[in-house]
Design a protein around this motif. Structure first.
Motif, PDB file in Angstrom:
ATOM      1  N   ILE A  12       0.840  -1.207   0.000  1.00 17.66           N
ATOM      2  CA  ILE A  12       0.000   0.000   0.000  1.00 17.66           C
ATOM      3  C   ILE A  12       0.871   1.251   0.000  1.00 17.66           C
ATOM      4  CG2 ILE A  12      -1.646   1.323   1.378  1.00 17.66           C
ATOM      5  CD1 ILE A  12      -2.831  -1.432   2.249  1.00 17.66           C
ATOM      6  N   LEU A  13       1.900   1.266   0.843  1.00 12.44           N
ATOM      7  CA  LEU A  13       2.777   2.435   0.909  1.00 12.44           C
ATOM      8  C   LEU A  13       3.526   2.645  -0.403  1.00 12.44           C
ATOM      9  CD1 LEU A  13       4.192   2.043   4.524  1.00 12.44           C
ATOM     10  CD2 LEU A  13       2.563   3.756   3.716  1.00 12.44           C
ATOM     11  N   ASN A  14       3.990   1.557  -1.020  1.00  8.40           N
ATOM     12  CA  ASN A  14       4.672   1.676  -2.319  1.00  8.40           C
ATOM     13  C   ASN A  14       3.739   2.236  -3.388  1.00  8.40           C
ATOM     14  OD1 ASN A  14       7.158   0.748  -1.428  1.00  8.40           O
ATOM     15  ND2 ASN A  14       6.646  -1.389  -1.825  1.00  8.40           N
ATOM     16  N   ARG A  15       2.502   1.760  -3.383  1.00  4.17           N
ATOM     17  CA  ARG A  15       1.528   2.251  -4.355  1.00  4.17           C
ATOM     18  C   ARG A  15       1.248   3.747  -4.125  1.00  4.17           C
ATOM     19  NH1 ARG A  15      -4.103   0.047  -3.649  1.00  4.17           N
ATOM     20  NH2 ARG A  15      -2.806  -1.397  -2.531  1.00  4.17           N
ATOM     21  N   ARG A  16       1.092   4.145  -2.872  1.00  5.39           N
ATOM     22  CA  ARG A  16       0.829   5.555  -2.560  1.00  5.39           C
ATOM     23  C   ARG A  16       2.008   6.434  -2.980  1.00  5.39           C
ATOM     24  NH1 ARG A  16      -1.937   5.190   3.473  1.00  5.39           N
ATOM     25  NH2 ARG A  16      -3.852   4.187   2.778  1.00  5.39           N
ATOM     26  N   GLU A  17       3.219   5.935  -2.783  1.00  7.57           N
ATOM     27  CA  GLU A  17       4.396   6.699  -3.177  1.00  7.57           C
ATOM     28  C   GLU A  17       4.443   6.889  -4.697  1.00  7.57           C
ATOM     29  OE1 GLU A  17       9.144   6.900  -2.218  1.00  7.57           O
ATOM     30  OE2 GLU A  17       8.148   4.958  -2.076  1.00  7.57           O
ATOM     31  N   ARG A  18       4.162   5.812  -5.432  1.00  9.96           N
ATOM     32  CA  ARG A  18       4.139   5.914  -6.910  1.00  9.96           C
ATOM     33  C   ARG A  18       3.084   6.913  -7.376  1.00  9.96           C
ATOM     34  NH1 ARG A  18       4.301   0.336  -6.702  1.00  9.96           N
ATOM     35  NH2 ARG A  18       2.151   0.206  -7.397  1.00  9.96           N
TER      36      ARG A  18
ATOM     37  N   LYS B 220       9.504  18.006  -1.874  1.00  9.95           N
ATOM     38  CA  LYS B 220       9.317  16.582  -2.108  1.00  9.95           C
ATOM     39  C   LYS B 220       7.903  16.155  -1.719  1.00  9.95           C
ATOM     40  CE  LYS B 220      14.120  15.437  -1.229  1.00  9.95           C
ATOM     41  NZ  LYS B 220      15.040  14.627  -0.426  1.00  9.95           N
ATOM     42  N   THR B 221       7.532  14.967  -2.170  1.00  9.16           N
ATOM     43  CA  THR B 221       6.243  14.409  -1.762  1.00  9.16           C
ATOM     44  C   THR B 221       6.378  13.842  -0.352  1.00  9.16           C
ATOM     45  OG1 THR B 221       6.728  12.245  -2.700  1.00  9.16           O
ATOM     46  CG2 THR B 221       5.593  13.820  -4.139  1.00  9.16           C
ATOM     47  N   ARG B 222       5.304  13.364   0.181  1.00 12.18           N
ATOM     48  CA  ARG B 222       5.275  12.801   1.535  1.00 12.18           C
ATOM     49  C   ARG B 222       6.247  11.635   1.670  1.00 12.18           C
ATOM     50  NH1 ARG B 222      -0.400  11.462   4.233  1.00 12.18           N
ATOM     51  NH2 ARG B 222      -0.561  13.613   3.629  1.00 12.18           N
ATOM     52  N   ASP B 223       6.756  11.459   2.872  1.00  7.10           N
ATOM     53  CA  ASP B 223       7.644  10.336   3.161  1.00  7.10           C
ATOM     54  C   ASP B 223       6.777   9.104   3.427  1.00  7.10           C
ATOM     55  OD1 ASP B 223       9.582   8.554   3.947  1.00  7.10           O
ATOM     56  OD2 ASP B 223      10.053   9.585   5.814  1.00  7.10           O
ATOM     57  N   TRP B 224       6.837   8.137   2.531  1.00  6.43           N
ATOM     58  CA  TRP B 224       6.009   6.934   2.648  1.00  6.43           C
ATOM     59  C   TRP B 224       6.797   5.768   3.236  1.00  6.43           C
ATOM     60  CZ3 TRP B 224       1.033   7.651   2.362  1.00  6.43           C
ATOM     61  CH2 TRP B 224       0.532   8.693   1.590  1.00  6.43           C
TER      62      TRP B 224
ATOM     63  N   ASP C 122       1.877   9.479  -5.705  1.00 11.71           N
ATOM     64  CA  ASP C 122       2.360  10.824  -5.383  1.00 11.71           C
ATOM     65  C   ASP C 122       3.379  11.304  -6.401  1.00 11.71           C
ATOM     66  OD1 ASP C 122       0.879  11.591  -3.209  1.00 11.71           O
ATOM     67  OD2 ASP C 122       2.551  11.552  -1.791  1.00 11.71           O
ATOM     68  N   GLN C 123       4.335  10.441  -6.749  1.00 15.36           N
ATOM     69  CA  GLN C 123       5.379  10.821  -7.692  1.00 15.36           C
ATOM     70  C   GLN C 123       4.800  11.121  -9.074  1.00 15.36           C
ATOM     71  OE1 GLN C 123       8.126   7.565  -7.372  1.00 15.36           O
ATOM     72  NE2 GLN C 123       9.086   8.390  -5.527  1.00 15.36           N
ATOM     73  N   GLU C 124       3.838  10.314  -9.513  1.00 13.83           N
ATOM     74  CA  GLU C 124       3.198  10.548 -10.811  1.00 13.83           C
ATOM     75  C   GLU C 124       2.420  11.865 -10.802  1.00 13.83           C
ATOM     76  OE1 GLU C 124       0.823   7.114 -11.715  1.00 13.83           O
ATOM     77  OE2 GLU C 124       2.562   5.783 -11.664  1.00 13.83           O
TER      78      GLU C 124
END
Length: 73
Positions: free
Chosen positions: A14-20, A36-40, A22-24
């Motif tokens: 879930i955290l990896n998906r949220r990070e992707r 930067k985006t949030r620290d996931w 955010d980056q997109e």
């Protein structure tokens, strides 16, 4: 993130998906972000109700309690 998701080991996915996501989103609309985006990064152990003896041994908690008692008096 729910406790069930953490317990079942789905938290990393879930955290990896949220990070992707955010980056997109940042790439599509960079003007919406100041930095930067949030620290996931996954967090470690979480304790909802620590044992009293563990909490009472923490010097910062003793100091905080002492300050509160002085404010009451």
């Amino acid at each position: 993130m729910t406790p069930s998701q953490r317990h079942s080991g789905k938290d990393l996915e879930i955290l990896n998906r949220r990070e992707r996501i955010d980056q997109e989103a940042q790439k599509k609309n960079p003007e919406r972000w100041l930095g930067k985006t949030r620290d996931w990064t996954p967090i470690g152990k979480v304790t909802l109700n620590p044992q009293k003896e563990v909490a009472s041994n923490d010097p910062s908690l003793k100091e905080e309690k002492s300050k509160k008692m002085r404010q009451i008096a």
